[in-house]
Every structure is written in C-alpha cells, then in structure tokens.
Design a protein around this motif. Structure first.
Motif, PDB file in Angstrom:
ATOM      1  N   SER A  74       1.113  -1.055   0.842  1.00  0.00           N
ATOM      2  CA  SER A  74      -0.013   0.024  -0.032  1.00  0.00           C
ATOM      3  C   SER A  74       0.830   1.210  -0.014  1.00  0.00           C
ATOM      4  O   SER A  74       1.787   1.194   0.231  1.00  0.00           O
ATOM      5  N   PRO A  75       0.302   2.357  -0.416  1.00  0.00           N
ATOM      6  CA  PRO A  75       1.277   3.782  -0.519  1.00  0.00           C
ATOM      7  C   PRO A  75       2.186   4.081   0.509  1.00  0.00           C
ATOM      8  O   PRO A  75       2.816   4.073   1.066  1.00  0.00           O
ATOM      9  N   ASN A  76       1.973   3.434   2.491  1.00  0.00           N
ATOM     10  CA  ASN A  76       2.259   3.550   3.429  1.00  0.00           C
ATOM     11  C   ASN A  76       2.997   2.108   3.419  1.00  0.00           C
ATOM     12  O   ASN A  76       3.470   2.352   4.680  1.00  0.00           O
ATOM     13  N   GLN A  77       3.054   1.725   3.223  1.00  0.00           N
ATOM     14  CA  GLN A  77       3.630   0.130   2.515  1.00  0.00           C
ATOM     15  C   GLN A  77       4.323  -0.497   2.015  1.00  0.00           C
ATOM     16  O   GLN A  77       3.497  -1.259   0.793  1.00  0.00           O
ATOM     17  N   PRO A  78       4.914  -0.255   0.917  1.00  0.00           N
ATOM     18  CA  PRO A  78       6.157  -0.343  -0.265  1.00  0.00           C
ATOM     19  C   PRO A  78       6.208  -1.501   0.339  1.00  0.00           C
ATOM     20  O   PRO A  78       6.859  -2.267   0.741  1.00  0.00           O
ATOM     21  N   VAL A  79       6.774  -2.215  -0.750  1.00  0.00           N
ATOM     22  CA  VAL A  79       7.195  -3.598  -0.806  1.00  0.00           C
ATOM     23  C   VAL A  79       8.863  -3.877  -0.285  1.00  0.00           C
ATOM     24  O   VAL A  79       9.128  -2.973  -1.020  1.00  0.00           O
ATOM     25  N   PRO A  80       8.500  -4.131   0.008  1.00  0.00           N
ATOM     26  CA  PRO A  80      10.333  -4.227   1.277  1.00  0.00           C
ATOM     27  C   PRO A  80      11.366  -4.532   0.325  1.00  0.00           C
ATOM     28  O   PRO A  80      10.636  -5.387  -0.531  1.00  0.00           O
ATOM     29  N   PHE A  81      12.488  -4.393   0.376  1.00  0.00           N
ATOM     30  CA  PHE A  81      13.732  -4.773  -0.139  1.00  0.00           C
ATOM     31  C   PHE A  81      14.476  -6.047   0.516  1.00  0.00           C
ATOM     32  O   PHE A  81      13.961  -5.487   1.829  1.00  0.00           O
ATOM     33  N   ASP A  84      17.647  -8.886  -3.113  1.00  0.00           N
ATOM     34  CA  ASP A  84      17.052  -7.787  -4.124  1.00  0.00           C
ATOM     35  C   ASP A  84      19.340  -6.745  -4.421  1.00  0.00           C
ATOM     36  O   ASP A  84      19.216  -6.902  -4.995  1.00  0.00           O
ATOM     37  N   TYR A  85      18.802  -6.319  -3.074  1.00  0.00           N
ATOM     38  CA  TYR A  85      20.254  -6.261  -2.878  1.00  0.00           C
ATOM     39  C   TYR A  85      21.719  -7.017  -3.309  1.00  0.00           C
ATOM     40  O   TYR A  85      22.604  -7.148  -3.747  1.00  0.00           O
ATOM     41  N   ARG A  86      21.882  -7.951  -3.141  1.00  0.00           N
ATOM     42  CA  ARG A  86      22.741  -8.555  -3.797  1.00  0.00           C
ATOM     43  C   ARG A  86      22.499  -9.272  -5.544  1.00  0.00           C
ATOM     44  O   ARG A  86      23.566  -9.109  -6.073  1.00  0.00           O
ATOM     45  N   ALA A  87      21.403  -8.726  -5.645  1.00  0.00           N
ATOM     46  CA  ALA A  87      21.731  -8.505  -7.354  1.00  0.00           C
ATOM     47  C   ALA A  87      21.784  -7.299  -8.306  1.00  0.00           C
ATOM     48  O   ALA A  87      22.666  -7.037  -9.204  1.00  0.00           O
ATOM     49  N   ARG A  88      22.022  -6.644  -7.213  1.00  0.00           N
ATOM     50  CA  ARG A  88      22.517  -5.332  -7.831  1.00  0.00           C
ATOM     51  C   ARG A  88      23.403  -5.163  -7.210  1.00  0.00           C
ATOM     52  O   ARG A  88      24.084  -4.447  -8.544  1.00  0.00           O
ATOM     53  N   MET A  89      24.313  -5.819  -6.418  1.00  0.00           N
ATOM     54  CA  MET A  89      25.940  -5.988  -6.594  1.00  0.00           C
ATOM     55  C   MET A  89      26.037  -6.391  -7.667  1.00  0.00           C
ATOM     56  O   MET A  89      27.737  -6.180  -8.356  1.00  0.00           O
ATOM     57  N   THR A  90      26.200  -7.661  -8.061  1.00  0.00           N
ATOM     58  CA  THR A  90      26.166  -8.573  -9.466  1.00  0.00           C
ATOM     59  C   THR A  90      25.789  -8.381 -10.726  1.00  0.00           C
ATOM     60  O   THR A  90      27.405  -7.553 -10.416  1.00  0.00           O
ATOM     61  N   ARG A  91      25.301  -7.440 -10.635  1.00  0.00           N
ATOM     62  CA  ARG A  91      24.423  -6.504 -11.307  1.00  0.00           C
ATOM     63  C   ARG A  91      26.053  -5.422 -11.665  1.00  0.00           C
ATOM     64  O   ARG A  91      26.977  -4.961 -12.816  1.00  0.00           O
ATOM     65  N   ALA A  92      25.799  -4.306 -10.651  1.00  0.00           N
ATOM     66  CA  ALA A  92      27.219  -3.489 -10.595  1.00  0.00           C
ATOM     67  C   ALA A  92      28.599  -4.383 -10.784  1.00  0.00           C
ATOM     68  O   ALA A  92      29.274  -3.586 -11.772  1.00  0.00           O
ATOM     69  N   ALA A  93      28.998  -5.580 -10.496  1.00  0.00           N
ATOM     70  CA  ALA A  93      30.624  -5.446 -10.224  1.00  0.00           C
ATOM     71  C   ALA A  93      30.412  -6.060 -12.065  1.00  0.00           C
ATOM     72  O   ALA A  93      31.120  -6.645 -12.820  1.00  0.00           O
ATOM     73  N   GLU A  94      29.477  -6.740 -12.580  1.00  0.00           N
ATOM     74  CA  GLU A  94      29.197  -7.083 -13.928  1.00  0.00           C
ATOM     75  C   GLU A  94      29.477  -5.525 -15.279  1.00  0.00           C
ATOM     76  O   GLU A  94      30.055  -6.294 -15.859  1.00  0.00           O
ATOM     77  N   SER A  95      28.725  -5.195 -14.466  1.00  0.00           N
ATOM     78  CA  SER A  95      28.829  -3.759 -15.722  1.00  0.00           C
ATOM     79  C   SER A  95      29.353  -3.248 -15.421  1.00  0.00           C
ATOM     80  O   SER A  95      30.701  -2.703 -16.126  1.00  0.00           O
ATOM     81  N   ALA A  96      31.339  -3.155 -14.318  1.00  0.00           N
ATOM     82  CA  ALA A  96      32.478  -3.084 -14.455  1.00  0.00           C
ATOM     83  C   ALA A  96      32.953  -3.416 -15.278  1.00  0.00           C
ATOM     84  O   ALA A  96      33.678  -2.954 -15.709  1.00  0.00           O
TER      85      ALA A  96
END
Length: 376
Positions: free
Chosen positions: A3-10, A14-26
């Motif tokens: 809901s607007p007051n309860q967004p989908v939590p990360f 999610d953070y593992r995937a972001r770090m993996t993408r960042a390392a691969e992009s680098a």
C-alpha cells in the motif's frame, strides 16, 4: 500486497542482485571493480546507511567473480551487520589502531582501474594510492552513469508514491494565502505538507516570488509576496527512500497578458519534452524538444538550464536531459522534464514533472494541473 504506506520491502536477495549487476557492469566497462563509499550508491547497493559519515574509512569493494566485501570501522560493524543487504556481504572491520588502507589494499588488483563513488573523500583515495600506486580511478558518474538509472517495479512503486505525495502537497498549498506573507512562510507550509504526506526527508522548498522567480535556484527568502506576483514553486524530498521533485508556477491575482503568454509557452515546451520520451530516444532529444518550443517563441536565451535530471534514491542523479547526452532511454528510467523561462528583474516560470520511460513511451508521475493557477 503493498500500500502507499507499506511499500514492497527490499530483501537481501535484491541487494545481492544489484551488487552482482554492478560488478558485471564494471567488468564490461573494463574496470577491475568498484569502490563505493557512504552515500546514495552504498544505500542503493547494500541498504546500509552509516549513522554518521566520519573520517574513518568505510568502503564497499565489488569485483566480478568475487564476493562483495564491506570494509567498516569496528565501532560501526554492529550497525552494518543489521543492514538489509548484510547477508549478501562479507564484513571486514578495522580498529582505530590499524591502518584501514592496509586492510583494504589486499582486496584490490594492484594494477587495476576502479570506478569510485563520486563522494569518496580525497584522503581515502590518496591513502589507497599510497599502498597501490599502480591503480587508477574513474568516478562512477563517468564510468557507470546508468548504475542506478533503471528502476525495477518496487523502486517505481516508491517513486510513484513520492510523486503522489508531492501532488497532494501542491493541491493543499493552493489553498493557503500568498499575498502579504514571506516566501519563507510558504516554504514552511510546503515542508510541513510534504512531511504530512509521508516524506521522511525534505530536500528543497523553492518559493521564488516576483523578480526572485527569475533565479532558478532561488531559496525562499524574506521577501513579502505581493499581489501581482508570479511565484515559482519547486519542492521535493524522499519518501520510502525515493525522491519526489515537482514545479508549478502560480500567480497572485490575475496575470498580465505577457505573464500568461510566457506561462503558456513553458507549458507547451514541457508538454513537448514529455511527448518526446520513448525507448531509444537520446536524453538530449528531450532537451531539444522542449528547447525548440521556447526558442520558437523568442525566449531561447532565457532558458538557462538543462531540461531534466534523473531521480531515485537522490532527487538529482544521472542521466541528465541536456544537449550532448546521447545515452538512449530505456524502460524504467525516471527523470524530470522541467523547462523554464527567466526574465531577470521581473519574473520566472517553470513547470516540472517526473516521467518514467515505459515500453512504448513515457508516463508522468505527477498529475496536478499545469495551467497557471490563481492564488490569493
């Protein structure tokens, strides 16, 4: 369901995937890895926001094929362990009795070129270079400008909620009295309303009345707003960790024919910029579309800033809608479209919406009326 007051939590995943993408992009960019200091990039990649940013070294080390390592002072290790993304990290702490650069250097390729977050302290970069004189560095904005640019569904949900809160703030500010009050009074109303509508952080509340509106970054001052003033309102901040940013221009009492005409020109330019948003278009195309309208009506030299900027975990981030930026738009990118005309000593007009790129065009995340509103 969120809901607007309860967004989908990360999550840690999610953070593992972001770090993996960042390392691969680098790696794809020819970098040996990334060094990320406290700031928006670290929050985006790990969910960790140090309670205090001090002279003590904190740095995330990312490299393709290697586990992410977060180097932290021992006195902050407990806080880092409670970050949502901590399960995806290896923590390596150091005490004040140790040299943090000696702890960090073995994690890096001694002859590599690294992307490094823009807000890294110079003393930390110089400290690493003392141990690793063969390394070189590039700012993340230069090396990986798209690192945070493309938002996933959960991020879009947050930015959409932030935009709705800014819209609600604008609807309410139209009800307050402007004439006879100071700019700072109206700015305080904006800040209060943003907070009431769920913002945890208010970043700016620009109120530029009369001649002050001709300065795009005028901060609300002690000028008393008068009947007959054009007033530029530009406000935003963070809700659920993601940004809002919107601008509307109002008039105290009935405008002159010239004031209405200038506002109409800016509104047409803003519409043209938004209509130019589509996958594959270059960032500069948005600037060109808006600027062409303003130039056609003879105000080209009075549009003195870029047409837009990205938005996410900060209210200003890459990419930028400006001539020379050839980065193509892709679905999920979010940015402002905010042309303006500024007549020194007289008045200014700016209209701004946040837009996200969709599969077949663009979608505005602000929906309040763009016509010139009359206030009392």
């Amino acid at each position: 369901m969120s809901s607007p007051n309860q967004p989908v939590p990360f999550t840690a995943d999610d953070y593992r995937a972001r770090m993996t993408r960042a390392a691969e992009s680098a790696a794809a960019a020819g970098l040996a890895g990334l060094l990320v200091a406290p700031g928006p990039d670290l929050v985006y990649l790990t969910g960790y926001r140090p309670t205090a940013i001090t002279e003590r070294l904190t740095v995330l080390v990312l490299a393709a094929g290697q586990d992410p390592v977060l180097v932290v002072p021992t006195l902050e290790a407990a806080d880092a362990e409670h970050a949502v993304g901590a399960p995806a990290l290896t923590l390596r702490d150091w005490t004040d009795a140790k040299d943090p650069y000696a702890v960090t250097a073995p994690l890096l390729d001694a002859k590599g070129r690294f992307g490094i977050s823009d807000n890294t302290w110079a003393m930390h970069l110089l400290g690493l270079q003392q141990y690793l004189p063969g390394t070189s560095y590039a700012s993340l904005t230069e090396a990986l400008p798209m690192l945070r640019a493309v938002k996933d569904a959960a991020e879009l949900e947050r930015i959409t909620a932030a935009g709705a809160a800014a819209d609600a703030t604008y609807e309410e500010i139209l009800k307050v009295r402007f004439a006879g009050r100071k700019e700072t009074d109206v700015a305080a109303d904006l800040a209060r309303l943003l907070t009431e509508y769920g913002h945890s952080q208010v970043d700016f509340t620009v109120v530029g009345s009369g001649p002050n509106g001709a300065n795009p970054h005028h901060e609300a001052g002690s000028r008393t707003i008068e009947r007959g003033d054009m007033v530029v309102l530009d406000f935003g901040g963070l809700k659920h960790g993601y940004g809002s940013d919107t601008s509307r221009t109002v008039h105290v009492g009935e405008p002159t024919a010239e004031e209405q005409r200038v506002h109409d020109v800016v509104r047409e330019a803003q519409e043209a910029g938004c209509n130019a948003v589509r996958p594959g278009a270059a960032c500069q195309d948005i600037d060109r579309a808006a600027r062409a309208v303003i130039t056609e009506f003879g105000y080209g030299d009075r549009f003195i800033h870029r047409t837009g900027h990205g938005i996410g975990v900060t209210t200003h981030e890459p990419p930028y809608m400006i001539e020379g930026e050839e980065q193509p738009l892709v679905p999920g990118m979010c940015f402002s479209v905010e042309p303006g005309v500024y007549l020194p000593g007289r008045f200014g007009v700016r209209i701004e919406d946040i837009v996200t790129v969709t599969e077949d065009g663009g979608r505005r995340l602000n929906s309040t009326a763009r016509e010139l509103a009359i206030v009392e």
